[in-house]
Every structure is written in C-alpha cells, then in structure tokens.
Motif scaffolding. Sequence first.
Motif, PDB file in Angstrom:
ATOM      1  N   MET A 133      53.206  37.812   3.813  1.00 15.46           N
ATOM      2  CA  MET A 133      53.370  36.418   3.421  1.00 15.46           C
ATOM      3  C   MET A 133      52.032  35.711   3.176  1.00 15.46           C
ATOM      4  N   LEU A 134      50.922  36.421   3.368  1.00 15.59           N
ATOM      5  CA  LEU A 134      49.631  35.803   3.041  1.00 15.59           C
ATOM      6  C   LEU A 134      49.613  35.526   1.540  1.00 15.59           C
ATOM      7  N   PRO A 135      49.102  34.361   1.122  1.00 19.39           N
ATOM      8  CA  PRO A 135      49.195  34.028  -0.298  1.00 19.39           C
ATOM      9  C   PRO A 135      48.004  34.493  -1.135  1.00 19.39           C
ATOM     10  N   LEU A 136      48.251  34.742  -2.409  1.00 19.05           N
ATOM     11  CA  LEU A 136      47.199  34.735  -3.417  1.00 19.05           C
ATOM     12  C   LEU A 136      47.378  33.385  -4.105  1.00 19.05           C
ATOM     13  N   VAL A 137      46.473  32.499  -3.895  1.00 14.49           N
ATOM     14  CA  VAL A 137      46.544  31.076  -4.285  1.00 14.49           C
ATOM     15  C   VAL A 137      47.728  30.423  -3.561  1.00 14.49           C
ATOM     16  N   ASP A 138      48.925  30.424  -4.146  1.00 15.92           N
ATOM     17  CA  ASP A 138      50.044  29.758  -3.471  1.00 15.92           C
ATOM     18  C   ASP A 138      51.312  30.606  -3.440  1.00 15.92           C
ATOM     19  N   LYS A 139      51.187  31.867  -3.818  1.00 17.58           N
ATOM     20  CA  LYS A 139      52.368  32.734  -3.838  1.00 17.58           C
ATOM     21  C   LYS A 139      52.128  33.907  -2.892  1.00 17.58           C
ATOM     22  N   PRO A 140      53.076  34.215  -2.003  1.00 17.39           N
ATOM     23  CA  PRO A 140      52.858  35.327  -1.074  1.00 17.39           C
ATOM     24  C   PRO A 140      52.690  36.664  -1.808  1.00 17.39           C
ATOM     25  N   VAL A 141      51.838  37.503  -1.248  1.00 16.46           N
ATOM     26  CA  VAL A 141      51.573  38.819  -1.847  1.00 16.46           C
ATOM     27  C   VAL A 141      52.876  39.560  -2.139  1.00 16.46           C
ATOM     28  N   ILE A 142      53.828  39.516  -1.214  1.00 12.06           N
ATOM     29  CA  ILE A 142      55.079  40.260  -1.391  1.00 12.06           C
ATOM     30  C   ILE A 142      55.834  39.800  -2.647  1.00 12.06           C
ATOM     31  N   GLN A 143      55.711  38.529  -3.002  1.00 10.94           N
ATOM     32  CA  GLN A 143      56.424  38.046  -4.195  1.00 10.94           C
ATOM     33  C   GLN A 143      55.828  38.640  -5.484  1.00 10.94           C
ATOM     34  N   TYR A 144      54.497  38.812  -5.515  1.00 16.50           N
ATOM     35  CA  TYR A 144      53.894  39.466  -6.687  1.00 16.50           C
ATOM     36  C   TYR A 144      54.471  40.880  -6.841  1.00 16.50           C
ATOM     37  N   VAL A 145      54.629  41.572  -5.706  1.00 13.19           N
ATOM     38  CA  VAL A 145      55.096  42.968  -5.749  1.00 13.19           C
ATOM     39  C   VAL A 145      56.570  43.010  -6.195  1.00 13.19           C
ATOM     40  N   VAL A 146      57.381  42.107  -5.645  1.00 12.04           N
ATOM     41  CA  VAL A 146      58.792  42.030  -6.047  1.00 12.04           C
ATOM     42  C   VAL A 146      58.892  41.705  -7.539  1.00 12.04           C
ATOM     43  N   GLU A 147      58.085  40.766  -8.006  1.00  5.83           N
ATOM     44  CA  GLU A 147      58.146  40.382  -9.430  1.00  5.83           C
ATOM     45  C   GLU A 147      57.741  41.537 -10.341  1.00  5.83           C
ATOM     46  N   GLU A 148      56.786  42.362  -9.877  1.00  4.55           N
ATOM     47  CA  GLU A 148      56.399  43.537 -10.683  1.00  4.55           C
ATOM     48  C   GLU A 148      57.598  44.473 -10.844  1.00  4.55           C
ATOM     49  N   ALA A 149      58.328  44.687  -9.756  1.00  8.50           N
ATOM     50  CA  ALA A 149      59.508  45.564  -9.820  1.00  8.50           C
ATOM     51  C   ALA A 149      60.562  44.970 -10.750  1.00  8.50           C
ATOM     52  N   VAL A 150      60.775  43.679 -10.648  1.00  8.55           N
ATOM     53  CA  VAL A 150      61.804  43.018 -11.475  1.00  8.55           C
ATOM     54  C   VAL A 150      61.412  43.092 -12.961  1.00  8.55           C
ATOM     55  N   ARG A 151      60.120  42.888 -13.251  1.00  3.31           N
ATOM     56  CA  ARG A 151      59.654  42.987 -14.650  1.00  3.31           C
ATOM     57  C   ARG A 151      59.929  44.381 -15.210  1.00  3.31           C
ATOM     58  N   ALA A 152      59.888  45.396 -14.344  1.00  5.34           N
ATOM     59  CA  ALA A 152      60.125  46.780 -14.797  1.00  5.34           C
ATOM     60  C   ALA A 152      61.617  47.111 -14.866  1.00  5.34           C
TER      61      ALA A 152
END
Length: 290
Positions: free
Chosen positions: A29-48
Amino acid sequence: MNKLRKAVIPVAGLGTRFLPATKAQPKEMLPLVDKPVIQYVVEEAVRAGVESLVLVTGRGKAAIENHFDVAFELEDTLRRRGNLSDLELVQGIAQLAQFAYVRQGEPLGLGHAVLCARHAVGDEPFALLLGDDVFDEADSALEALITAHHATGCSVVGVQEVPLEHVSRYGIVNAPPASDGPWKVTTIVEKPDPSAAPSRWAVVGRYVLEPRVFDHLAALEPGVGGEYQLTDALAALAREGRLVAAPIPAKRWDTGNKLDYLKANVEYALKRAELRGDFAAYLKDLAKDL
Ligand code: G1P
C-alpha cells in the motif's frame, strides 16, 4: 489460443525492508505519488486482458482488500459534496476486475504462496505478478509474456539483463541464443553467486504459468529456511522442455528496494501534468547544491 483470464499476485510478505513504514500497514500500500504500488500491478494485469485476480494474502493485509472493495461511506460523502471526479476515481478501483483472496498462513516462501492459489486458479494457464516489481505504465510488460506463451504454448518467465553485481538478487536463466524473442530455458538458478551465474538474464517478477506448475510445487522439498522456492518448480518445467524466457522491453523499478522506490516516485511525479513543472524546477534547484 484462449485468452489469459486469471492472474495471481502474492501479497503476504512482511515488508521488513521498509520498516518502520510497514509495521502496521502492508508494504503493497506504499504509494508512488498517490497510488499504491499494488494498484499499478493490478492495472498492468487488467491492461493485458486479465479479468480475475487472486491475491495471496495474510494477517495484517486487510487494507489491500479494502482498497479494491466498495468504500461506501467515502463514496457517499463524495457524492453528497458533489466531488464527482474523486467519486469516479474511487469507484473505478473496485471495478477494475474480479478479486479473490486466499490466505498463506505461514511465510513458507514464494513457491508455497503460489501453491496456495491452486484451487482459485483451477486448471488453466495464469499470470503471476510479483508486487515489488513495477514496470512503466507506458509499456505493457505482461503482454510480452502472453505473446510468448501463445507462440510457444510453454510457461514463460519475463527477464531483463541486470548488472553482474545484482545477479544474486534474482532467479537467473541461461543466456539467449542470438535471435530476438523468447528462448528455451535450459537452466534456472535462484540467487546465484556472480561467479556461478549462468548469465545476467534475471527473472523480474512476471510469469505466465501452465497449471502443471502446481504439481511441481506440490512435490517440492523445502529449501533454505524451510521455504519452498518457485524457482525449483520452474527448473522442473525447464527439464521437461516446457519453459521459455521472454525479454521485457520496459523500464522497471524494484520498489522493494529503497533507492529504486525513491526513483520511481520521482519519475512518476514528473509524469504528472499537475506536478511536473514545479517539481522539475525544485529538483533542478536542489541539484545545484548536491
Ligand atoms: C523472487 C524470486 C526470484 C525473482 C525475484 C524477482 O525473489 O524468488 O527468482 O528473480 O522475485 O523480483 P525475491 O525478490 O522474492 O527474493
């Protein structure tokens, strides 16, 4: 070839590299700017194209489940205040995909974490994404692996070349033959000493795996520290001629490493239109005195 529908993301790790920040909150849940790291990873999977995510979780990780759920009170307040852009932002997270959670009761290693997802995945190929590795949003890291899986029918590890002094942090595969594209893995070793590494091609937290990997995981003997290594099961797939490596042409940060985490924050801040100008000016000014 069928679409890859499911992905597994292990999130049960204790995050000891980020203490004290991770004493009472998940490292994911640590953020990159204002979004948690885990959300970037989930979004990568969804984009694929992934529709269904299985998160392997543990005690103290409730914030992750809450993040991907409906936040009724927050949404109601935003609606009453007429803050529709934040409302849309918050609601969108719960709608990204279908989420399922399985528990890893004991920290018995990555191989064990993946095996915990067996019943939720069933008998179909799946993606595995490790939450510490974040790839630039502009690239589609996982898609390179899905393409390689469809081309070969084999399990795939995503790889990048790393400096020799970093090979002891990764699973390392044999070097590619001259041509571009996926290559057969004949050797994979976990965290080798640089003098014994078969190459500098490192497995960087992205996999597409056939369900057969679960049989190999179930048959594993525990390794160092009683942990079950995913790499040992991948080595068994390699022995069967069923594992390929696909180079990932994308910028990556290991956000489990403090320096890389800071770099990722700086670069993601510079991508934001509302921050870029002032932040770049601040960095230039700061750099003058370094
Ligand atoms: C794990 C894997 C390793 C892989 C790495 C990628 O190691 O065991 O093979 O190269 O992730 O980040 P960990 O970082 O959990 O020690």
